[in-house]
Design an enzyme around this catalytic site. Structure first.
Site, short mmCIF file in Angstrom:
data_model
loop_
_atom_site.label_atom_id
_atom_site.label_comp_id
_atom_site.label_asym_id
_atom_site.label_seq_id
_atom_site.Cartn_x
_atom_site.Cartn_y
_atom_site.Cartn_z
N GLU D 47 0.85 -1.18 0.00
CA GLU D 47 0.00 0.00 0.00
C GLU D 47 0.88 1.23 0.00
OE1 GLU D 47 -3.17 0.42 3.10
OE2 GLU D 47 -2.21 -1.40 3.87
N ASP D 58 -6.34 6.83 10.99
CA ASP D 58 -4.99 6.41 11.33
C ASP D 58 -4.60 6.78 12.74
OD1 ASP D 58 -3.72 5.11 8.98
OD2 ASP D 58 -4.35 6.96 7.97
N TYR D 172 -10.30 -6.09 2.88
CA TYR D 172 -9.41 -5.73 3.98
C TYR D 172 -10.20 -5.90 5.27
CZ TYR D 172 -5.76 -2.94 6.33
OH TYR D 172 -4.73 -2.50 7.14
#
Ligand SMILES: Cc1ncc(COP(=O)(O)O)c(C=O)c1O
Ligand SMILES: Cc1ncc(COP(=O)(O)O)c(C=O)c1O
Lengths: 408, 254, 408, 254
Positions: D47, D58, D172
């Site tokens: 990625e 994040d 994912y």
């Protein structure tokens, strides 16, 4: 001679001759206003459109649960415009000033609360305004001085005497004896010469009138006790006024400061350090020595730091109509912290005195009973004092950093 | 009686001089020397102010003197002692001046008795209007002491008359609005006012608040009976010392 | 797929997958509450007993006279408990949290106002509480941090990004994606993913509902224009909500900071520095660069210092339902000083933006017309900023002396 | 197509490794060396995160990397250049990872075109749920690029299925609640969750958030198809330098 405002021998009008005519006018104007039903309506109208009246009666559910006794209600004078019950008095006197055709107002202030309220009223009504404030209070209540000045008031730091509230009152009288023709002295509490105790009580009675109606609506019955802190006595008289003819215990709470034994307190109604005297124009209990010289007083709450007390409360003490207790600085800070944490309410340090006593008594009362505490003002004005009481290091660092930037 | 005494003096003087000191300021010793100097200068009577912590009607100079006297330890007992001594030693009448709480805490009757005992001839209590003073009037009357009351430019005619019925010795006419120590314009306005005072009472008239010098005294001559010099003597002592007092007083009259 | 809260293409729900179920629950809970008439009653009851609703509509007689045009009314959200309209939103969301059975709340705060309001609500309802606040704001709004901590909240200083409001929002989302089961995120303004814009507007609509009723009572007709400052847009949406179906001009005022040309501003709806983008969970006008990176913003009013804006206001801009203007820091401080002096009202710096624009337009309107300015909060919370704006030397000396004592 | 590629690799490896870097952090030059080192260590796909000022999903480590990359001048244009180069030079598939605003401001279709141009095989956009992504899905589809979607432990069964209908390449699976970089307990709970994911989609499953070492990778083997190592490599580079990357990756599988 006509009525001079005596309450079981307390009160009276001990005024310099030069003010006699001014007081005659004031008494006449007040009498006329009070007997004119339109006046109270005008007063209520301005209080409900400019301030936030009726102020709410808040049920303190968490405190009630915690103490496990009486149902605790809080009368929210902190929600008034300018943050305290002082607004009631100044707006009322402001309307009288208009009636009397005067153009200037003066006031004393201790905590700064009454000064801000008066300066606000003066801005609203277009009066000139001078505020007298002890130099010590100017120093510890700078934020209020800042706002008074922004409101257009001249703030005079009083450098005489003990440089606190009582000295500011003396200085305001000195201004008044010079400028009585243009000027009204907006006394901030239910003290001083007649008709101030009666007049201030009259305007503050809006608290008790509302509270009585509200508690009846909410509980269907009267409270068993009502609590108010006692500085000069105006918020207490305001609340008590609603319940004078009812079987309701009236509890006034004075500032025990560092403790009754320490001498550093402001307990006039339940301390051997006080005795009856005559000063600042009226007869009441004062903290004074044998010669009649006034003592220094102390309270963490600037608004309770005063040597005298309303003559009407002295009467209530004398005839047993009210009970008086005292709360120490330490108890007050603890009750404040607890109330903030439990209810999200931030009472002024003054008001927190009433909370202390209510917390002591609530557990002993029947859970079916209700009590009312008067939250006379909001505590965020007290941040400099409260932060110090908590010794908050982050606050201190903030101030130090700020000072650094000002110095640069 | 005080009034008789004053009338007698007025036979020899067109206008009398009354001065004022704050007891214990700067010290009792100095106060004694000041009285001595004033008497030497020819004052006709004196006010002895018993200091009070809340002197609401006094301006900054006398206010500060009150505070400093108290800070230096002045008590009512020492003031009485002092009065006792000066009344014995000097041939003029002395009056007490103080605020009502001093009398009230002492006991009004006891206070009058203490005055009589020590030879003090009367009292000025600026925060005690006659309406609040029934006990005081009775106690003073019993001992033939003079309760001195005040006229002000704001006092209404019917009130001037009412006050006259209880006043003894003389009436103290405040020359203007305001506290002690501020300037007064001696004017036609003042003349008018004093005419009204004269019409209201047969007692001699003292005129106070702002008398500073000979020209002020001259102005008052013929209009009032007693010129009161208060704050100005304190200023003179503070700036020129006690030695300047006698010539100052002497210079006030021709 | 069902409604995702779009307003002419603005809005939406750009949320991490892990929150999808949480948002489903929230939407369901909000829908259920909104369609339950008892819920709004409960909401009004708490707002009228714990805060001071209805807040007054004050006629600004002196300002009206001074400007000589439209009759100026001020909606007094400053009289709410905790001092701003933020109380409306947090109490409403608090009731929803209770319905959802969650036990913890988190919130972002810029000015600190929403943080204090949330911490207050949490204390009242007994929720755990964490407040995220950019480090820069923690430093400049220390008094609010102090009160949040006293209220029992944990205040986390966010040290990432530009360390202001938007970064606090990001950090709150990071908490939420970790603790969504126990925790509700009390977003403070009408921004963020659906249903927040709609939900916050719903709770704030109490402002407009009251204002409409009040002005009709007082003037017998609708105002011609209503003014509100625009940070995230909640107080503006609150006021505007009352007049959506009326022929009333809605005027939103953004923060022009040091001027539009300076780049140091927070003007999203009427500046070429802004463009449509997607961030913090929703699509709206953002102050961003060509790549889509958010810009730094500036306003003297911390509560307006934000990169995004309510998608509903973006729609209003797009369809012309509202007009957007901007006020510079300088204009704001002047309008604040003038309002204090003339009316005894102390608007928050945020609210003062609305006053600036109203003052520009009032003289041009017919004296028979009325306008309403939303005083979203009170300015005494801003003393550190306002005193700096005025450069008050006595205040600086006070802080320096205080610092001296802390250092000793 | 990405899925086909991954299936082929899975014939040789029980579990694949996907790593993550933030473009421009610490610099584009270092990023190139890191890719080199990772490929040498045997990663199967990577990625490439285009930094964004508001990386809401994040955690602190990647957040800081985003900020520092931007502060050092990272732009979308430079990220595309970088991707162009690594796609040409290294034999593994690369994906973009970023937040939706980056695509939106670029123009979603233009962005997909730019990806296709440079050989980037797909994208992960954590703040773009499929419901908001119609344009994006169409643009990706047109160029046979893989829009990678996310499963979370909170995603309801019907939603897992719905996402499966639009997902391409792989899915994912976020191993736990929270942001990137926090610890994950690899537990029976996780096993359960992955079984549910498996049941919902035929695509390979990547498992991310908190994979740190060989034992984590072992745990995932047989349950997922791709272990995602994100924050951990940044930590290793920060503490031990780029030289430590190849042995670290190599050591993750037996
Ligand atoms: C909030 C508050 N409560 C109480 C008081 C005490 O005054 P009173 O006894 O007249 O109510 C003050 C005086 O400043 C005050 O500010
Ligand atoms: C008093 C006040 N007004 C306005 C705002 C701006 O927020 P909004 O645009 O959501 O009303 C804030 C934000 O903190 C505020 O504190």
């Amino acid at each position: 001679m006509n009525d001079r405002g005596y309450y079981s021998g307390f009160g009276g009008m001990f005024i310099p001759e030069i003010l006699s005519t001014t007081f005659d006018q004031l008494i006449a104007a007040f009498r006329a206003a009070r007997s004119d039903p339109a006046f109270w309506r005008e007063y209520e109208a301005i209080m409900s459109t400019y301030s936030c009246r009726p102020t709410p009666l808040t049920f303190a559910e968490n405190l009630t649960r915690h103490f496990g006794g009486a149902r605790i209600y809080v009368k929210r004078e902190d929600l008034n415009h300018t943050g305290a019950h002082k607004a009631n008095n100044v707006m009322g006197q402001g309307l009288l000033v208009k009636r009397m055709g005067k153009t200037r107002v003066i006031a004393e202030t201790g905590a700064g609360q009454h000064g801000v309220a008066t300066a606000t009223m003066a801005a609203k009504f277009g009066f000139e305004c001078t505020i007298y404030m002890g130099e010590v209070d100017v120093e510890r209540q700078r934020p209020n001085v800042f706002w008074m000045e922004r409101l257009g008031a001249k703030v005079v730091a009083v450098r005489t005497g003990t440089r606190i509230l009582k000295d500011a009152i003396n200085e305001a009288f000195r201004d008044w004896v010079t400028n009585m023709d243009s000027t009204h002295y907006v006394l901030g509490t239910a003290c001083g010469p007649h008709p101030f105790p009666e007049m201030v009580t009259y305007f503050q009675s809006i608290i008790g009138r509302e509270a009585r109606r509200q508690i009846l609506e909410r509980e269907g019955k009267l409270p068993v006790r009502v609590y108010a802190c006692v500085g000069g006595g105006s918020n207490a008289m305001g609340l008590f006024s609603g319940f004078l003819d009812d079987p309701v215990q009236l509890v006034g709470v004075e500032a025990a400061g560092r403790g009754l034994a320490s001498g550093a307190h402001a307990v006039r109604l339940s301390s051997p350090d006080a005795s009856v005297g005559v000063a600042q124009g009226y007869k009441t209990y004062f903290l004074q020595n044998r010669d009649g010289q006034m003592k220094e007083t102390h309270s963490v709450a600037a608004g309770l730091d005063y040597v005298g007390v309303s003559p009407i409360l002295s009467q209530f003490k004398e005839i047993g109509r009210a009970r008086f207790e005292a709360a120490t600085d330490r108890e007050v800070v603890d009750a404040l912290a607890f109330t903030i944490r439990k209810e999200g309410l931030i009472p002024a340090l003054e008001s927190a005195h009433a909370f202390v006593q209510a917390f002591k008594e609530a557990p002993l009362l029947d859970p079916a009973d209700a009590i009312i505490i008067n939250q006379s003002g909001r505590g965020d004005k007290d941040i400099f004092t409260v932060a110090d009481a908590f010794g908050d290091p982050a606050w201190q660092q903030f101030i130090i950093d700020k000072a650094e930037r000002y110095r640069a | 009686m005080l009034e008789t005494h004053l009338r007698k003096r007025l036979e020899h003087q067109e206008i009398l001089l009354m001065t004022h000191i704050v007891l214990g300021y700067p010290s009792f010793e100095d106060c004694y020397r000041i009285v001595e100097a004033m008497v030497a200068g020819g004052v006709d009577l004196m006010e002895l102010q018993i200091p009070f912590s809340e002197p609401i009607a006094d301006g900054p100079v006398i206010l500060m003197a009150n505070q400093q006297a108290l800070a230096a330890g002045a008590t009512v007992a020492r003031c009485l002692e002092f009065a006792d001594r000066v009344c014995r030693e000097f041939p003029i009448p002395f009056l007490f001046m103080s605020y009502y709480n001093i009398l009230f805490k002492f006991g009004v009757d006891a206070f009058a008795a203490a005055m009589a005992d020590r030879g003090v001839r009367g009292a000025i209590v600026p925060d005690l209007p006659p309406e609040e003073g029934a006990d005081y009037l009775a106690a003073m009357d019993r001992r033939e002491l003079a309760p001195i009351f005040i006229y002000s430019p704001n006092t209404r005619p019917e009130r001037l008359a009412r006050i006259a019925t209880v006043a003894r010795g003389f009436v103290y006419c405040v020359a203007r609005k305001g506290v002690t120590g501020a300037d007064t314009r001696f004017s036609a306005h003042l003349e008018d006012y004093l005419r009204r005072c004269r019409a209201a009472t047969a007692l001699p008239l003292a005129v106070g608040f702002g008398v500073k010098d000979r020209s002020d005294v001259e102005f008052l001559t013929g209009k009032g009976d007693i010129a009161v010099i208060g704050t100005q003597t304190i200023r003179i002592i503070e700036t020129q010392g006690i030695g300047a007092v006698t010539p100052f007083i002497r210079g006030l009259r021709p």
